[in-house]
Write a protein that holds these residues in place. Structure first.
Motif, PDB file in Angstrom:
ATOM      1  N   UNK A 184     -15.989 -25.266  38.489  1.00 28.40           N
ATOM      2  CA  UNK A 184     -17.451 -25.219  38.535  1.00 28.40           C
ATOM      3  C   UNK A 184     -17.916 -26.111  39.683  1.00 28.40           C
ATOM      4  N   UNK A 185     -18.121 -25.508  40.838  1.00 25.56           N
ATOM      5  CA  UNK A 185     -18.418 -26.296  42.037  1.00 25.56           C
ATOM      6  C   UNK A 185     -19.786 -26.968  41.951  1.00 25.56           C
ATOM      7  N   UNK A 186     -20.761 -26.310  41.345  1.00 27.83           N
ATOM      8  CA  UNK A 186     -22.075 -26.925  41.214  1.00 27.83           C
ATOM      9  C   UNK A 186     -22.004 -28.205  40.386  1.00 27.83           C
ATOM     10  N   UNK A 187     -21.267 -28.154  39.277  1.00 32.57           N
ATOM     11  CA  UNK A 187     -21.102 -29.338  38.440  1.00 32.57           C
ATOM     12  C   UNK A 187     -20.408 -30.462  39.201  1.00 32.57           C
ATOM     13  N   UNK A 188     -19.381 -30.124  39.956  1.00 39.33           N
ATOM     14  CA  UNK A 188     -18.623 -31.137  40.681  1.00 39.33           C
ATOM     15  C   UNK A 188     -19.446 -31.781  41.791  1.00 39.33           C
ATOM     16  N   UNK A 189     -20.363 -31.034  42.381  1.00 46.33           N
ATOM     17  CA  UNK A 189     -21.219 -31.617  43.416  1.00 46.33           C
ATOM     18  C   UNK A 189     -22.143 -32.681  42.830  1.00 46.33           C
ATOM     19  N   UNK A 190     -22.674 -32.435  41.634  1.00 45.07           N
ATOM     20  CA  UNK A 190     -23.507 -33.460  41.005  1.00 45.07           C
ATOM     21  C   UNK A 190     -22.656 -34.669  40.628  1.00 45.07           C
ATOM     22  N   UNK A 191     -21.436 -34.415  40.163  1.00 41.19           N
ATOM     23  CA  UNK A 191     -20.541 -35.538  39.854  1.00 41.19           C
ATOM     24  C   UNK A 191     -20.299 -36.392  41.090  1.00 41.19           C
ATOM     25  N   UNK A 214     -32.244 -42.762  40.102  1.00 45.02           N
ATOM     26  CA  UNK A 214     -31.548 -41.689  40.815  1.00 45.02           C
ATOM     27  C   UNK A 214     -30.592 -40.941  39.887  1.00 45.02           C
ATOM     28  N   UNK A 215     -29.914 -41.678  39.012  1.00 47.23           N
ATOM     29  CA  UNK A 215     -29.022 -41.031  38.046  1.00 47.23           C
ATOM     30  C   UNK A 215     -29.832 -40.175  37.077  1.00 47.23           C
ATOM     31  N   UNK A 216     -31.034 -40.620  36.739  1.00 46.88           N
ATOM     32  CA  UNK A 216     -31.892 -39.814  35.859  1.00 46.88           C
ATOM     33  C   UNK A 216     -32.223 -38.465  36.499  1.00 46.88           C
ATOM     34  N   UNK A 217     -32.432 -38.448  37.810  1.00 40.78           N
ATOM     35  CA  UNK A 217     -32.678 -37.178  38.503  1.00 40.78           C
ATOM     36  C   UNK A 217     -31.439 -36.283  38.453  1.00 40.78           C
ATOM     37  N   UNK A 218     -30.264 -36.872  38.579  1.00 43.77           N
ATOM     38  CA  UNK A 218     -29.032 -36.085  38.451  1.00 43.77           C
ATOM     39  C   UNK A 218     -28.919 -35.495  37.045  1.00 43.77           C
ATOM     40  N   UNK A 219     -29.312 -36.265  36.050  1.00 43.56           N
ATOM     41  CA  UNK A 219     -29.294 -35.761  34.674  1.00 43.56           C
ATOM     42  C   UNK A 219     -30.235 -34.564  34.528  1.00 43.56           C
ATOM     43  N   UNK A 220     -31.403 -34.649  35.165  1.00 44.01           N
ATOM     44  CA  UNK A 220     -32.344 -33.516  35.135  1.00 44.01           C
ATOM     45  C   UNK A 220     -31.733 -32.295  35.792  1.00 44.01           C
ATOM     46  N   UNK A 221     -31.025 -32.481  36.899  1.00 43.36           N
ATOM     47  CA  UNK A 221     -30.365 -31.352  37.566  1.00 43.36           C
ATOM     48  C   UNK A 221     -29.308 -30.732  36.662  1.00 43.36           C
TER      49      UNK A 221
END
Length: 342
Positions: A184-191, A214-221
């Motif tokens: 899952x490339x999309x998931x790995x990019x957020x990681x 900033x991590x909260x924004x990643x959680x929203x994504x």
């Protein structure tokens, strides 16, 4: 997404014309048997057919509500992706800085490169997400005509090679190779974004509060991506879709029997009952067309006319984010092709 005020009738008939010859042949055969062979038992009570039609209409209404909910939810999710992406760009530009570096600490790499890295990786996430969402599922439409439209709109090929081409301008080198080796490339990019933020926190370029924001924004994504994947991976339950399909065809099959009874009016002659043929074609086509409209509306990420315009939305986000970076050579906005915006 279709961009004109109304669909022209010719393309609509292109998706539904196959029903017409069968309905015409069936209703003509029944009417001829009634007129020429005197088969009175073919005249079913009109009330019976009306009840069946009413029941099918209620079922179509339920399916219509469910299909519209799925389509509109997908649009709201991508509206959220647009807003969160812009917020991410602003947050990266304003929260990630050299203000918290220790005395004498060398700012390496330059802060502009850090901003560019975080924003470009987000653009890569958009490309990976829409590519993954457009990979066809077994329940999505896969007829030759559907695939012709996909090739016309550029949504037919969503292979790993195409994904690589879309992501490579924004993440390269070892990161790209490591990314393509994962599922899952999309998931790995957020990681990877989260890991980079941790590095920036450790180097003093963001302090704890900014790191948390900033991590909260990643959680929203992650939340928005998960909602997209839920719509993609769990269709409108097949038992509902199948029953609706069968009921519509049953109604179309019994419709001529009811029209024979309703049009058999004393004093108007036997020729009047031949209106059963055009009546069956028109009414049957209306029910069948509405069933097809709903069938094509329940899957918002399959690369066809009723899709959410993910490519256009991604390009809008990309333009905004690259302008945040001060870039001037920007890609053009996506325009509609044959009145369809993808």
């Amino acid at each position: 997404m279709y961009t004109r005020h109304r669909f022209p009738i010719v393309p609509v008939l292109g998706f539904t014309w196959r029903l017409v010859p069968f309905v015409a042949a069936w209703s003509t055969a029944l009417t001829a048997a009634h007129v020429f062979f005197g088969l009175e038992w073919l005249r079913a009570p009109g009330m019976l057919v009306a009840v069946i039609g009413t029941a099918v209409s209620f079922y179509l209404g339920f399916k219509g509500s469910a299909a519209y909910d799925r389509l509109w939810e997908a649009r709201k999710i991508w509206g959220g992706i647009v807003n969160t992406s812009r917020t991410w760009g602003i947050a990266v530009r304003t929260l990630v800085s050299d203000a918290h570096l220790g005395a004498g600490q060398e700012p390496t790499p330059p802060i502009d490169e850090v901003h560019r890295e975080l924003i470009y990786r987000h653009i890569a996430w958009l490309a990976a997400l829409r590519t993954q969402l457009r990979r066809r599922k077994p329940w999505e439409h896969d007829a030759d005509l559907n695939n012709q439209y996909r090739r016309l709109f550029g949504t037919h090929d969503n292979s790993d090679e195409i994904l690589r081409q879309r992501v490579e301008p924004f993440v390269g080198g070892e990161e790209l190779e490591a990314l393509m080796a994962q599922k899952n490339r999309a998931t790995q990019l957020i990681r990877r974004q989260a890991e980079r933020l941790q590095q920036l926190y450790g180097s003093g370029r963001i302090e704890s509060f900014r790191h948390m924001e900033l991590v909260r924004l990643l959680e929203t994504m992650f939340t928005l991506q998960g909602k997209c994947e839920r719509l993609k991976n769990f269709p409108l339950p097949r038992q509902y879709a199948s029953a609706n399909h069968w009921f519509v065809h049953i109604f179309i099959a019994v419709l001529p029997f009811g029209l024979l009874s309703s049009l058999h009016v004393d004093g108007l002659g036997e020729s009047f009952v031949w209106l059963t043929v055009p009546g069956s074609i028109v009414v049957g086509w209306m029910f069948y067309m509405w069933d097809q409209v709903l069938d094509y509306s329940e899957n918002p990420f399959e690369g066809l006319v009723n899709d959410i315009p993910m490519t256009a939305l991604s390009r809008t986000i990309e333009i905004d984010l690259r302008e945040f970076l001060g870039e001037r050579e920007l890609p053009a906005a996506i325009e509609s092709h044959n009145d369809v915006l993808m």
